[in-house]
Design a protein around this motif. Structure first.
Motif, PDB file in Angstrom:
ATOM      1  N   GLY A   5       0.811  -1.212   0.000  1.00 23.94           N
ATOM      2  CA  GLY A   5       0.000   0.000   0.000  1.00 23.94           C
ATOM      3  C   GLY A   5       0.842   1.259   0.000  1.00 23.94           C
ATOM      4  O   GLY A   5       0.548   2.226  -0.707  1.00 23.94           O
ATOM      5  N   VAL A   6       1.908   1.248   0.798  1.00 23.84           N
ATOM      6  CA  VAL A   6       2.817   2.407   0.828  1.00 23.84           C
ATOM      7  C   VAL A   6       3.508   2.549  -0.522  1.00 23.84           C
ATOM      8  O   VAL A   6       3.648   3.654  -1.053  1.00 23.84           O
ATOM      9  N   LEU A   7       3.908   1.431  -1.110  1.00 25.80           N
ATOM     10  CA  LEU A   7       4.542   1.462  -2.436  1.00 25.80           C
ATOM     11  C   LEU A   7       3.596   2.063  -3.476  1.00 25.80           C
ATOM     12  O   LEU A   7       4.012   2.877  -4.301  1.00 25.80           O
ATOM     13  N   ILE A   8       2.317   1.705  -3.417  1.00 30.52           N
ATOM     14  CA  ILE A   8       1.343   2.265  -4.355  1.00 30.52           C
ATOM     15  C   ILE A   8       1.201   3.769  -4.134  1.00 30.52           C
ATOM     16  O   ILE A   8       1.126   4.541  -5.088  1.00 30.52           O
ATOM     17  N   SER A   9       1.195   4.216  -2.869  1.00 21.08           N
ATOM     18  CA  SER A   9       1.110   5.655  -2.586  1.00 21.08           C
ATOM     19  C   SER A   9       2.326   6.396  -3.122  1.00 21.08           C
ATOM     20  O   SER A   9       2.206   7.485  -3.685  1.00 21.08           O
ATOM     21  N   VAL A  10       3.505   5.806  -2.955  1.00 24.01           N
ATOM     22  CA  VAL A  10       4.732   6.435  -3.461  1.00 24.01           C
ATOM     23  C   VAL A  10       4.715   6.458  -4.989  1.00 24.01           C
ATOM     24  O   VAL A  10       5.081   7.476  -5.605  1.00 24.01           O
ATOM     25  N   LEU A  11       4.270   5.375  -5.620  1.00 24.22           N
ATOM     26  CA  LEU A  11       4.136   5.348  -7.081  1.00 24.22           C
ATOM     27  C   LEU A  11       3.139   6.406  -7.544  1.00 24.22           C
ATOM     28  O   LEU A  11       3.363   7.091  -8.547  1.00 24.22           O
ATOM     29  N   SER A  12       2.066   6.562  -6.796  1.00 28.66           N
ATOM     30  CA  SER A  12       1.071   7.584  -7.115  1.00 28.66           C
ATOM     31  C   SER A  12       1.687   8.978  -7.047  1.00 28.66           C
ATOM     32  O   SER A  12       1.509   9.793  -7.962  1.00 28.66           O
ATOM     33  N   LEU A  13       2.407   9.262  -5.974  1.00 27.94           N
ATOM     34  CA  LEU A  13       3.061  10.574  -5.841  1.00 27.94           C
ATOM     35  C   LEU A  13       4.044  10.818  -6.974  1.00 27.94           C
ATOM     36  O   LEU A  13       4.102  11.910  -7.544  1.00 27.94           O
ATOM     37  N   GLY A  14       4.823   9.794  -7.317  1.00 29.41           N
ATOM     38  CA  GLY A  14       5.791   9.933  -8.407  1.00 29.41           C
ATOM     39  C   GLY A  14       5.117  10.183  -9.739  1.00 29.41           C
ATOM     40  O   GLY A  14       5.529  11.071 -10.503  1.00 29.41           O
ATOM     41  N   SER A  15       4.071   9.427 -10.028  1.00 32.57           N
ATOM     42  CA  SER A  15       3.389   9.613 -11.316  1.00 32.57           C
ATOM     43  C   SER A  15       2.680  10.966 -11.372  1.00 32.57           C
ATOM     44  O   SER A  15       2.655  11.614 -12.417  1.00 32.57           O
ATOM     45  N   LEU A  16       2.145  11.415 -10.240  1.00 28.60           N
ATOM     46  CA  LEU A  16       1.530  12.747 -10.202  1.00 28.60           C
ATOM     47  C   LEU A  16       2.571  13.835 -10.423  1.00 28.60           C
ATOM     48  O   LEU A  16       2.333  14.801 -11.155  1.00 28.60           O
ATOM     49  N   ALA A  17       3.721  13.684  -9.780  1.00 31.08           N
ATOM     50  CA  ALA A  17       4.788  14.688  -9.933  1.00 31.08           C
ATOM     51  C   ALA A  17       5.250  14.763 -11.387  1.00 31.08           C
ATOM     52  O   ALA A  17       5.400  15.858 -11.950  1.00 31.08           O
ATOM     53  N   VAL A  18       5.458  13.607 -12.002  1.00 31.74           N
ATOM     54  CA  VAL A  18       5.885  13.587 -13.402  1.00 31.74           C
ATOM     55  C   VAL A  18       4.785  14.155 -14.300  1.00 31.74           C
ATOM     56  O   VAL A  18       5.036  15.020 -15.147  1.00 31.74           O
ATOM     57  N   GLY A  19       3.554  13.686 -14.107  1.00 32.89           N
ATOM     58  CA  GLY A  19       2.452  14.140 -14.943  1.00 32.89           C
ATOM     59  C   GLY A  19       2.197  15.634 -14.850  1.00 32.89           C
ATOM     60  O   GLY A  19       1.848  16.280 -15.829  1.00 32.89           O
ATOM     61  N   ALA A  20       2.393  16.196 -13.650  1.00 30.60           N
ATOM     62  CA  ALA A  20       2.119  17.620 -13.448  1.00 30.60           C
ATOM     63  C   ALA A  20       3.244  18.516 -13.927  1.00 30.60           C
ATOM     64  O   ALA A  20       3.013  19.688 -14.225  1.00 30.60           O
ATOM     65  N   THR A  21       4.460  18.000 -14.039  1.00 30.97           N
ATOM     66  CA  THR A  21       5.607  18.867 -14.337  1.00 30.97           C
ATOM     67  C   THR A  21       6.289  18.599 -15.674  1.00 30.97           C
ATOM     68  O   THR A  21       7.065  19.444 -16.125  1.00 30.97           O
ATOM     69  N   VAL A  22       6.029  17.476 -16.299  1.00 34.24           N
ATOM     70  CA  VAL A  22       6.773  17.123 -17.505  1.00 34.24           C
ATOM     71  C   VAL A  22       6.568  18.136 -18.631  1.00 34.24           C
ATOM     72  O   VAL A  22       7.467  18.333 -19.460  1.00 34.24           O
ATOM     73  N   ARG A  23       5.454  18.828 -18.652  1.00 34.83           N
ATOM     74  CA  ARG A  23       5.219  19.810 -19.731  1.00 34.83           C
ATOM     75  C   ARG A  23       6.251  20.936 -19.692  1.00 34.83           C
ATOM     76  O   ARG A  23       6.444  21.627 -20.670  1.00 34.83           O
ATOM     77  N   PHE A  24       6.888  21.136 -18.544  1.00 34.48           N
ATOM     78  CA  PHE A  24       7.878  22.205 -18.415  1.00 34.48           C
ATOM     79  C   PHE A  24       9.293  21.751 -18.815  1.00 34.48           C
ATOM     80  O   PHE A  24      10.201  22.552 -18.844  1.00 34.48           O
ATOM     81  N   ALA A  25       9.454  20.467 -19.104  1.00 34.57           N
ATOM     82  CA  ALA A  25      10.759  19.921 -19.483  1.00 34.57           C
ATOM     83  C   ALA A  25      10.930  20.040 -20.994  1.00 34.57           C
ATOM     84  O   ALA A  25      10.783  19.068 -21.733  1.00 34.57           O
ATOM     85  N   SER A  26      11.266  21.224 -21.456  1.00 31.16           N
ATOM     86  CA  SER A  26      11.312  21.496 -22.895  1.00 31.16           C
ATOM     87  C   SER A  26      12.317  20.611 -23.640  1.00 31.16           C
ATOM     88  O   SER A  26      12.133  20.339 -24.821  1.00 31.16           O
ATOM     89  N   PHE A  27      13.339  20.129 -22.945  1.00 30.84           N
ATOM     90  CA  PHE A  27      14.340  19.282 -23.609  1.00 30.84           C
ATOM     91  C   PHE A  27      13.743  17.953 -24.087  1.00 30.84           C
ATOM     92  O   PHE A  27      14.341  17.268 -24.912  1.00 30.84           O
ATOM     93  N   LEU A  28      12.557  17.599 -23.592  1.00 27.59           N
ATOM     94  CA  LEU A  28      11.904  16.362 -24.025  1.00 27.59           C
ATOM     95  C   LEU A  28      11.097  16.536 -25.309  1.00 27.59           C
ATOM     96  O   LEU A  28      10.629  15.565 -25.886  1.00 27.59           O
ATOM     97  N   GLY A  29      10.936  17.779 -25.725  1.00 29.85           N
ATOM     98  CA  GLY A  29      10.242  18.067 -26.983  1.00 29.85           C
ATOM     99  C   GLY A  29       8.847  17.476 -27.036  1.00 29.85           C
ATOM    100  O   GLY A  29       8.071  17.564 -26.099  1.00 29.85           O
ATOM    101  N   GLY A  30       8.540  16.825 -28.170  1.00 30.99           N
ATOM    102  CA  GLY A  30       7.219  16.263 -28.402  1.00 30.99           C
ATOM    103  C   GLY A  30       6.888  15.058 -27.542  1.00 30.99           C
ATOM    104  O   GLY A  30       5.750  14.606 -27.535  1.00 30.99           O
ATOM    105  N   HIS A  31       7.865  14.545 -26.827  1.00 29.89           N
ATOM    106  CA  HIS A  31       7.618  13.375 -25.980  1.00 29.89           C
ATOM    107  C   HIS A  31       6.918  13.739 -24.676  1.00 29.89           C
ATOM    108  O   HIS A  31       6.434  12.858 -23.967  1.00 29.89           O
ATOM    109  N   ARG A  32       6.856  15.030 -24.371  1.00 25.37           N
ATOM    110  CA  ARG A  32       6.259  15.461 -23.099  1.00 25.37           C
ATOM    111  C   ARG A  32       4.819  14.995 -22.952  1.00 25.37           C
ATOM    112  O   ARG A  32       4.424  14.516 -21.890  1.00 25.37           O
ATOM    113  N   ARG A  33       4.028  15.134 -23.990  1.00 25.40           N
ATOM    114  CA  ARG A  33       2.613  14.748 -23.904  1.00 25.40           C
ATOM    115  C   ARG A  33       2.462  13.240 -23.717  1.00 25.40           C
ATOM    116  O   ARG A  33       1.571  12.773 -23.022  1.00 25.40           O
ATOM    117  N   TRP A  34       3.355  12.488 -24.337  1.00 26.32           N
ATOM    118  CA  TRP A  34       3.319  11.030 -24.190  1.00 26.32           C
ATOM    119  C   TRP A  34       3.632  10.646 -22.740  1.00 26.32           C
ATOM    120  O   TRP A  34       2.945   9.815 -22.153  1.00 26.32           O
TER     121      TRP A  34
END
Length: 163
Positions: free
Chosen positions: A63-92
């Motif tokens: 359960g704790v692992l799922i919560s940590v995975l959730s936090l990680g995926s939320l952090a990535v999902g919420a911030t990846v649009r600002f990582a311009s070096f990823l170009g068109g891969h950001r939306r993916w």
């Protein structure tokens, strides 16, 4: 009769559950959870509440692992649009991260519901019960198939150039 939960447990449950219909609505309406819109930001808020309180409330390692995975995926999902070096891969990346966050919501929600309710005679005896394992595997397959379809749809909308 309601299951016994601490006040923090109720806050965790209610915060998490509010994200569920929002996530479903976004997936059905738009085929993905876009964290940049109003509903997407609300989804992020409720998911964040659920994930943070989950780390504090949940006592078992999975359960704790799922919560940590959730936090990680939320952090990535919420911030990846600002990582311009990823170009068109950001939306993916955003799409995979937000779908993973929804998986980390639905998996424990169903597990907790079916192992706690009805009170006194739950549908499944434990998260390891054959019914639960079947449901968990079906959800995992749903994640893989769903993300694959989302990525194929994104590719049709705007193909990514291969260098």
């Amino acid at each position: 009769m309601l299951p016994e939960l601490s006040p923090l447990g109720w806050f965790h449950t209610l915060g998490s559950l509010l994200a569920l219909p929002i996530g479903l609505m976004l997936l059905f309406r738009h085929g993905r959870i876009d964290p940049s819109g109003g509903w997407g930001r609300l989804y992020l808020l409720f998911m964040f509440v659920g994930a943070v309180t989950g780390v504090l409330v949940i006592r078992d390692a999975p359960g704790v692992l799922i919560s940590v995975l959730s936090l990680g995926s939320l952090a990535v999902g919420a911030t990846v649009r600002f990582a311009s070096f990823l170009g068109g891969h950001r939306r993916w990346i955003e799409t995979v991260a937000m779908s993973t966050s929804f998986f980390t919501l639905i998996l424990p929600s169903l597990t907790e519901t079916l192992t706690r309710l009805p009170v006194g005679a739950p549908i499944a005896a434990s998260p390891q019960a054959p019914l639960m394992v079947s449901i968990q595997l079906a959800l995992l397959m749903g994640l893989v198939v769903g993300v694959t379809l989302q990525l194929l749809a994104l590719r049709r909308v705007r193909p990514v150039a291969v260098a």
